[in-house]
Design an enzyme around this catalytic site. Structure first.
Site, PDB file in Angstrom:
ATOM      1  N   CYS A  14       0.496 -24.884  -1.685  1.00 58.41           N
ATOM      2  CA  CYS A  14       0.595 -26.094  -2.494  1.00 58.41           C
ATOM      3  C   CYS A  14      -0.642 -26.229  -3.373  1.00 58.41           C
ATOM      4  O   CYS A  14      -1.723 -25.810  -2.990  1.00 58.41           O
ATOM      5  CB  CYS A  14       0.740 -27.370  -1.669  1.00 58.41           C
TER       6      CYS A  14
ATOM      7  N   ARG B 205       0.346 -21.088  -6.141  1.00 55.99           N
ATOM      8  CA  ARG B 205       0.144 -21.599  -4.782  1.00 55.99           C
ATOM      9  C   ARG B 205       1.450 -22.098  -4.156  1.00 55.99           C
ATOM     10  O   ARG B 205       1.476 -22.453  -2.973  1.00 55.99           O
ATOM     11  CB  ARG B 205      -0.871 -22.745  -4.796  1.00 55.99           C
TER      12      ARG B 205
ATOM     13  N   TRP C  39       4.812 -25.801  -1.847  1.00 57.82           N
ATOM     14  CA  TRP C  39       5.356 -24.707  -1.052  1.00 57.82           C
ATOM     15  C   TRP C  39       5.762 -25.367   0.260  1.00 57.82           C
ATOM     16  O   TRP C  39       4.910 -25.834   1.021  1.00 57.82           O
ATOM     17  CB  TRP C  39       4.302 -23.631  -0.831  1.00 57.82           C
TER      18      TRP C  39
ATOM     19  N   ASN D  93      -2.187 -31.145   0.405  1.00 55.90           N
ATOM     20  CA  ASN D  93      -2.051 -29.712   0.671  1.00 55.90           C
ATOM     21  C   ASN D  93      -2.570 -29.474   2.080  1.00 55.90           C
ATOM     22  O   ASN D  93      -3.683 -29.883   2.397  1.00 55.90           O
ATOM     23  CB  ASN D  93      -2.881 -28.938  -0.374  1.00 55.90           C
ATOM     24  N   GLY D  94      -1.757 -28.823   2.927  1.00 61.59           N
ATOM     25  CA  GLY D  94      -2.178 -28.581   4.314  1.00 61.59           C
ATOM     26  C   GLY D  94      -1.067 -28.976   5.260  1.00 61.59           C
ATOM     27  O   GLY D  94       0.076 -29.176   4.845  1.00 61.59           O
TER      28      GLY D  94
ATOM     29  N   GLU E 248       1.459  -1.081   3.833  1.00 54.05           N
ATOM     30  CA  GLU E 248       1.327  -1.811   2.576  1.00 54.05           C
ATOM     31  C   GLU E 248       2.561  -1.601   1.692  1.00 54.05           C
ATOM     32  O   GLU E 248       3.075  -2.550   1.098  1.00 54.05           O
ATOM     33  CB  GLU E 248       0.037  -1.353   1.869  1.00 54.05           C
TER      34      GLU E 248
ATOM     35  N   LYS F  83       5.000  -4.528   0.448  1.00 51.96           N
ATOM     36  CA  LYS F  83       5.273  -4.757  -0.987  1.00 51.96           C
ATOM     37  C   LYS F  83       6.775  -4.797  -1.234  1.00 51.96           C
ATOM     38  O   LYS F  83       7.276  -5.662  -1.918  1.00 51.96           O
ATOM     39  CB  LYS F  83       4.712  -3.624  -1.822  1.00 51.96           C
TER      40      LYS F  83
ATOM     41  N   GLU G 198       8.563  -7.846   0.276  1.00 54.70           N
ATOM     42  CA  GLU G 198       8.071  -9.071  -0.344  1.00 54.70           C
ATOM     43  C   GLU G 198       8.766  -9.368  -1.677  1.00 54.70           C
ATOM     44  O   GLU G 198       9.119 -10.515  -1.954  1.00 54.70           O
ATOM     45  CB  GLU G 198       6.567  -8.883  -0.558  1.00 54.70           C
TER      46      GLU G 198
ATOM     47  N   HIS H  75       8.875   8.135  19.578  1.00 50.11           N
ATOM     48  CA  HIS H  75       8.725   7.248  20.744  1.00 50.11           C
ATOM     49  C   HIS H  75       9.674   6.051  20.665  1.00 50.11           C
ATOM     50  O   HIS H  75       9.472   5.059  21.355  1.00 50.11           O
ATOM     51  CB  HIS H  75       7.272   6.789  20.861  1.00 50.11           C
TER      52      HIS H  75
ATOM     53  N   LYS I 274       0.973 -17.463  -3.398  1.00 52.18           N
ATOM     54  CA  LYS I 274      -0.153 -16.553  -3.530  1.00 52.18           C
ATOM     55  C   LYS I 274      -1.225 -16.815  -2.477  1.00 52.18           C
ATOM     56  O   LYS I 274      -1.804 -15.905  -1.916  1.00 52.18           O
ATOM     57  CB  LYS I 274      -0.727 -16.704  -4.944  1.00 52.18           C
TER      58      LYS I 274
HETATM   59  O1  M6R Z   1      -5.833 -14.124  -0.198  1.00 50.86           O
HETATM   60  P1  M6R Z   1      -5.768 -13.202   0.993  1.00 50.86           P
HETATM   61  O2  M6R Z   1      -6.143 -11.807   0.645  1.00 50.86           O
HETATM   62  O3  M6R Z   1      -6.542 -13.700   2.164  1.00 50.86           O
HETATM   63  O4  M6R Z   1      -4.231 -13.194   1.391  1.00 50.86           O
HETATM   64  C1  M6R Z   1      -3.772 -12.528   2.538  1.00 50.86           C
HETATM   65  C2  M6R Z   1      -2.268 -12.333   2.495  1.00 50.86           C
HETATM   66  O5  M6R Z   1      -1.610 -13.556   2.443  1.00 50.86           O
HETATM   67  C3  M6R Z   1      -1.834 -11.499   1.269  1.00 50.86           C
HETATM   68  O6  M6R Z   1      -2.494 -10.268   1.247  1.00 50.86           O
HETATM   69  C4  M6R Z   1      -0.313 -11.250   1.281  1.00 50.86           C
HETATM   70  O7  M6R Z   1       0.024 -10.459   2.360  1.00 50.86           O
HETATM   71  C5  M6R Z   1       0.111 -10.614  -0.042  1.00 50.86           C
HETATM   72  N1  M6R Z   1       1.011 -11.484  -0.738  1.00 50.86           N
HETATM   73  C6  M6R Z   1       0.801  -9.306   0.117  1.00 50.86           C
HETATM   74  O8  M6R Z   1       1.190  -8.776  -1.124  1.00 50.86           O
END
Ligand code: M6R
Length: 620
Positions: A2, A28, A78, A104-105, A491, A495, A498, A514, A615
């Site tokens: 947020c 955000r 959010w 926010n929170g 990763e 990606k 996501e 395994h 983000k």
């Molecule tokens: O701002 P940060 O690097 O602390 O964020 C951590 C994760 O939320 C962030 O890396 C998230 O996994 C990404 N959206 C992945 O692409």
């Protein structure tokens, strides 16, 4: 998550100022957006829209004649509590519709507070935790408290995380603010004050910034300026920080279709700017000025740890593996899975810990830092992208990654720079400890060549897009890799899921037999990340054979020679070859980013704003 934005000043267009601030904060959260103003007749007016901030902007434009106001607060949401709808969109108000609150929170005790307020006759209209705040203020005002006291009392009842802004027609010329565990900054310009969840979103009018700390409350007014105080009402002095030191949120795609693609393609340049002045290529040494003052403590640390979550955790995991290969005793922690019970005092008391975060505002990582600070003697350091962020301010020292603003929700250039800084930090520490680094000459040569090699992977875009077309109908993906390739497999998998919403799973190539081998069939696709410097290269090859022998489909991405791979693989993306092992993961990271991007693009997904995500994750 947020975003909060606010304005009070001489400009009578507060609503537009707030909306344009919210647009910069949309990364955000983008489920819905709303604002509150006090109009020219001293009435509180609320506007809300489900969807992107552009929807709210359209409404503000349509109603501009009714929105003459010198004070306003806004919010881009959010969703945490309650569905995505208008009723749950901020601002939230009291029963008499006189007090508006954006937050926010997460308020952990909201159910209990809500119950008490309902018993006292308050009517709730949303499913949010936030709505208790205007009702609490209303309740304290009804008991006869002044606005400031009522605000203080209300906030002191909250348990959890909050950054809050309040306006009211009962107190016309003030914005009341407060912060606990969620970021909030005040921007100061000539006869106007702003507030924002992210200081980089401030208007050009802002000259100086004040970052609120936990437990700081305050008031913004044109006459009295900014006043800060604590929950007991005691005044707090603050420091002004010049805004020029901060990057601005960059809202221009520079001709690219998406920020994500722009950010992927920026990586050769970003890589140069990240290590500029930090690597002495002539002496083959790393120079990290940000750590100088802690050299002796770092040198004496028995263990070196890396803490982060999501992509930042993957970067930490790579730093752990590289550090170990350099001879350091390294470990990594996933802050999203870390709690008090995980505190190993023996290890942490003897550790230098590097907290990795793009935003520097991630609640899970800030919480881990809080616990570790309280319970141990660890030296806490940062590898952070956003200058002046909460994490950057709460660690002793650190290294900024200098990735520049990353707008796309999927971490790309921020991840690459975390890995790069993780690697050079490990080299720096190995040197501090007087360890012998093998192939130093070739390692520094590879570092010098890294931007060019990344450029070469960006040059594979067409080929990767063609591959994405061929595999578009696949529904389930497995990203697999061994040792240094394992964090890249994780990763790549992250990606892909996501931004394409395809099912994807990341694991170690060796652990397939395994258990996971059981799910191999013609409908799944394995993306195997294979590096030629892997000391166990032949095991990778056997593992791939094990998959294809069971009619599994495999695509290999790596710097190995195709001739060393089984003929039965379906496709091969050849990455540029480096002369040492530790930089290949960065090159491969760009490859998996492009694959995820093109799959999502061809599937028509909302790449920069994937569903359900934001983000900056400022909730637990
Ligand atoms: O701002 P940060 O690097 O602390 O964020 C951590 C994760 O939320 C962030 O890396 C998230 O996994 C990404 N959206 C992945 O692409």
């Amino acid at each position: 998550m947020c975003g909060i934005y606010g304005y009070i000043g001489t400009d009578a267009d507060a609503a537009s100022v707030v909306v344009s601030g919210l647009q910069k904060l949309e990364y955000r959260g983008y489920d819905s957006a709303g604002l509150a103003i006090i109009d020219a007749n001293h009435n509180l007016k609320i506007l809300k829209q489900v969807g992107y901030v552009s929807e709210l902007n359209r409404l503000v434009f349509k109603k501009s004649k009714e929105l003459i106001a010198k004070v306003g607060i806004g919010h881009t949401r959010w969703a945490t509590h309650g569905r995505v709808n208008k009723a749950n969109t901020h601002p939230h108000i009291d029963c008499h519709k006189q007090i508006a609150v954006v937050h926010n929170g997460v308020i952990e005790n909201y159910r209990q507070l809500q119950r008490q307020l309902i018993e006292k006759g308050h009517r709730f209209t949303s499913q949010t935790d936030t709505e208790v705040i205007p009702h609490l203020i209303e309740e304290f005002l009804a008991e006869g408290l002044k606005f400031r006291q009522a605000f203080n009392q209300a906030l002191s009842r909250l348990v959890g995380a909050w950054a809050v802004a309040v306006i009211s027609e009962l107190d016309l010329d003030t914005i009341w603010i407060g912060r606990h565990s969620s970021p909030l900054a005040v921007g100061i310009g000539d006869s106007q004050l702003y507030l924002s969840s992210d200081a980089r979103a401030f208007d050009h009018q802002v000259g100086n910034i004040v970052f609120l700390e936990d437990g700081h409350l305050g008031s913004l007014s044109v006459r009295r300026g900014l006043k800060l105080f604590n929950l007991k009402g005691k005044p707090i002095n603050y420091t002004l920080i010049n805004k020029n030191g901060l990057d601005k949120i960059e809202m221009d795609k520079n001709g690219y279709d998406h920020f994500m693609l722009k950010e992927i393609c920026q990586q050769p340049q970003v890589c140069r700017q990240s290590y500029q002045g930090r690597i002495d290529f002539k002496e083959k040494k790393v120079v990290l000025g940000g750590l100088f003052n802690y050299n002796s403590q770092i040198k004496q640390s028995r263990f070196i740890g890396f803490v982060g979550c999501g992509s930042s955790y993957h970067a930490g995991l790579l730093a752990e593996i590289i550090g170990r290969e350099l001879g350091l005793s390294t470990f990594s922690l996933d802050s999203s899975n870390f709690g008090r019970a995980d505190v190993d005092k023996y290890v942490l008391n003897n550790s230098s810990l590097f907290y990795l975060s793009q935003s520097g505002e991630t609640s899970d990582t800030l919480n881990a830092l809080k616990i570790i600070k309280l319970e141990t003697q660890a030296l806490n350091l940062g590898i952070v992208n956003v200058v002046g962020s909460s994490l950057a301010r709460q660690v002793k020292a650190g290294v900024y990654t200098r990735a520049g603003i990353e707008v796309g929700v999927a971490a790309t250039k921020s991840f690459l720079t975390q890995v790069l800084i993780g690697l050079i930090t490990a080299i720096y520490i190995a040197d501090l400890k007087g360890m012998k680094i093998k192939s130093r000459q070739r390692l520094f040569q590879d570092l010098k060549q890294l931007p060019n090699n990344i450029e070469k992977v960006v040059g594979l875009s067409k080929e990767i897009k063609q591959l994405a077309k061929r595999i578009l109908s696949v529904d389930k993906f497995m990203f697999l890799g061994r040792r240094l390739a394992y964090p890249i497999a994780l990763e790549g998998s992250l990606k892909l899921k996501e931004i394409s919403y395809k099912f994807s799973y990341g694991d170690k190539l060796g652990s397939l037999k395994h258990g996971p081998l059981a799910i191999i069939d013609k409908d799944n696709l394995v993306i195997a990340i294979v590096f030629k410097h892997d000391t166990d290269l032949s095991k990778n090859i056997s593992n791939i054979h094990e998959i294809t022998a069971r009619k599994g489909r495999v695509i290999v991405m790596g710097d190995v020679n195709q001739s060393s791979l089984p003929r039965s693989i379906e496709d091969f993306i050849k990455l540029p070859s480096l002369s040492t092992a530790w930089l290949t993961p960065m090159v491969a990271a760009v490859g998996v980013q492009l694959l995820a991007y093109y799959l999502a693009l061809l599937l028509g997904k909302e790449i920069d704003r994937p569903r359900y995500l934001a983000k900056s994750v400022t909730v637990n």
